[in-house]
Design an enzyme around this catalytic site. Structure first.
Site, PDB file in Angstrom:
ATOM      1  N   CYS A   8       0.871  -1.185   0.000  1.00  0.00           N
ATOM      2  CA  CYS A   8       0.000   0.000   0.000  1.00  0.00           C
ATOM      3  C   CYS A   8       0.905   1.231   0.000  1.00  0.00           C
ATOM      4  CB  CYS A   8      -0.969  -0.015   1.188  1.00  0.00           C
ATOM      5  SG  CYS A   8      -0.170  -0.029   2.814  1.00  0.00           S
ATOM      6  N   ASN A  11       2.380   1.443   4.270  1.00  0.00           N
ATOM      7  CA  ASN A  11       2.684   0.165   4.946  1.00  0.00           C
ATOM      8  C   ASN A  11       2.431   0.248   6.456  1.00  0.00           C
ATOM      9  OD1 ASN A  11       5.542  -2.050   5.504  1.00  0.00           O
ATOM     10  ND2 ASN A  11       3.463  -2.616   5.004  1.00  0.00           N
ATOM     11  N   CYS A  13      -1.266   0.676   7.372  1.00  0.00           N
ATOM     12  CA  CYS A  13      -2.698   0.348   7.524  1.00  0.00           C
ATOM     13  C   CYS A  13      -3.096  -0.876   6.696  1.00  0.00           C
ATOM     14  CB  CYS A  13      -3.585   1.536   7.140  1.00  0.00           C
ATOM     15  SG  CYS A  13      -3.402   2.966   8.230  1.00  0.00           S
ATOM     16  N   ARG A  14      -3.246  -0.701   5.387  1.00  0.00           N
ATOM     17  CA  ARG A  14      -3.849  -1.764   4.578  1.00  0.00           C
ATOM     18  C   ARG A  14      -2.939  -2.974   4.356  1.00  0.00           C
ATOM     19  NH1 ARG A  14      -5.171   2.229  -0.155  1.00  0.00           N
ATOM     20  NH2 ARG A  14      -3.230   3.060   0.740  1.00  0.00           N
ATOM     21  N   SER A  15      -1.703  -2.750   3.924  1.00  0.00           N
ATOM     22  CA  SER A  15      -0.870  -3.925   3.607  1.00  0.00           C
ATOM     23  C   SER A  15      -0.450  -4.729   4.838  1.00  0.00           C
ATOM     24  CB  SER A  15       0.326  -3.555   2.709  1.00  0.00           C
ATOM     25  OG  SER A  15       1.169  -2.628   3.318  1.00  0.00           O
ATOM     26  N   ASP A 124      -8.057   3.890   1.180  1.00  0.00           N
ATOM     27  CA  ASP A 124      -7.112   4.351   2.194  1.00  0.00           C
ATOM     28  C   ASP A 124      -7.887   4.842   3.421  1.00  0.00           C
ATOM     29  OD1 ASP A 124      -5.275   5.729   3.684  1.00  0.00           O
ATOM     30  OD2 ASP A 124      -4.472   6.887   2.009  1.00  0.00           O
TER      31      ASP A 124
HETATM   32  P1  4NP Z   1      -1.726   2.781   4.156  1.00  0.00           P
HETATM   33  O1  4NP Z   1      -2.364   4.123   4.779  1.00  0.00           O
HETATM   34  O2  4NP Z   1      -1.210   3.160   2.783  1.00  0.00           O
HETATM   35  O3  4NP Z   1      -2.869   1.844   4.104  1.00  0.00           O
HETATM   36  O4  4NP Z   1      -0.625   2.365   5.113  1.00  0.00           O
HETATM   37  C1  4NP Z   1      -1.692   5.353   4.785  1.00  0.00           C
HETATM   38  C2  4NP Z   1      -0.676   5.576   5.669  1.00  0.00           C
HETATM   39  C3  4NP Z   1      -0.026   6.795   5.692  1.00  0.00           C
HETATM   40  C4  4NP Z   1      -0.409   7.805   4.827  1.00  0.00           C
HETATM   41  C5  4NP Z   1      -1.423   7.566   3.921  1.00  0.00           C
HETATM   42  C6  4NP Z   1      -2.055   6.342   3.901  1.00  0.00           C
HETATM   43  N1  4NP Z   1       0.228   9.062   4.851  1.00  0.00           N
HETATM   44  O5  4NP Z   1      -0.186   9.961   4.109  1.00  0.00           O
HETATM   45  O6  4NP Z   1       1.188   9.242   5.622  1.00  0.00           O
END
Ligand code: 4NP
Length: 153
Positions: A8, A11, A13-15, A124
Site C-alpha cells: 500500500c 505500509n 494500515c492496509r498492507s 485508504d
Molecule cells: P496505508 O495508509 O497506505 O494503508 O498504510 C496510509 C498511511 C499513511 C499515509 C497515507 C495512507 N500518509 O499519508 O502518511
C-alpha cells in the site's frame, strides 16, 4: 513455495492488515511452509514504525495481531516475490513505474481476488473514521480467502 508481497502507500494500515489476515488463513490451512509473506509501502515516510494504532485496534478485535514494521518497497523485492499485490490503483501505477519490465506481470490489484464484490480498490483509511478501518478488514478478509483459494493446488 510462493512468495507474496502486499503493498500500500504507507505500509502502516492496509498492507500490514492484508499480511496478517493472509498469514492467519495460511496458518489455519496448515500451509505455513508453502508461503513467504511480507508487506511494504510505496513511500518510506513511516519506515521503522509499527502499524497505525487505530488499524491495530480494529484488527485485534477480529483476532488479528499486526506485528509488521513499516518498510519501503526495495528493487530486489520485484525479483524475490512471485506476487506483488497492490491495495489500490495508485499503488499499482507507482509499482509499475519502478518495476523492471520482466517482473511487471507479478503486480496485481488485491481486490481481483474478490471479484464477486465488484470493488477495485481497498480505500485508504488513514484520514477517515473507524468505519474506514472496518471496511479495510471486511474487504481484505474476502480477498485473502480468494487469494488462498487461487493458490491452492
Ligand atoms: P496505508 O495508509 O497506505 O494503508 O498504510 C496510509 C498511511 C499513511 C499515509 C497515507 C495512507 N500518509 O499519508 O502518511
Amino acid at each position: 513455495m510462493t512468495r507474496v508481497l502486499f503493498v500500500c502507500l504507507g505500509n502502516i494500515c492496509r498492507s500490514p492488515t492484508a499480511e496478517a489476515i493472509f498469514r492467519d488463513k495460511v496458518n489455519q490451512a496448515g500451509r505455513e511452509a508453502d508461503f513467504e509473506i511480507d508487506s511494504a509501502g510505496t513511500i518510506g515516510e513511516h519506515s521503522g514504525h509499527p502499524a497505525d494504532g487505530r488499524m491495530r485496534d480494529h484488527a485485534s478485535r477480529r483476532g488479528y495481531d499486526l506485528t509488521s514494521i513499516s518498510r519501503k518497497i526495495h528493487p530486489a523485492d520485484f525479483d524475490r516475490y512471485d506476487l506483488i499485490l497492490a491495495m489500490d490503483r495508485e499503488n499499482l501505477v507507482d509499482l509499475r513505474d519502478i518495476c523492471p519490465p520482466e517482473h511487471r506481470g507479478k503486480i496485481r490489484l488485491m481486490m481481483n481476488y474478490a471479484a464477486n464484490l465488484g470493488v477495485e480498490s481497498v480505500p485508504d483509511p488513514y484520514y477517515g473514521g473507524s468505519q474506514g478501518f472496518e471496511r479495510v478488514l471486511d474487504l481484505l478478509e474476502v480477498a485473502c480467502e480468494g487469494l488462498l483459494r487461487e493458490l491452492t493446488p
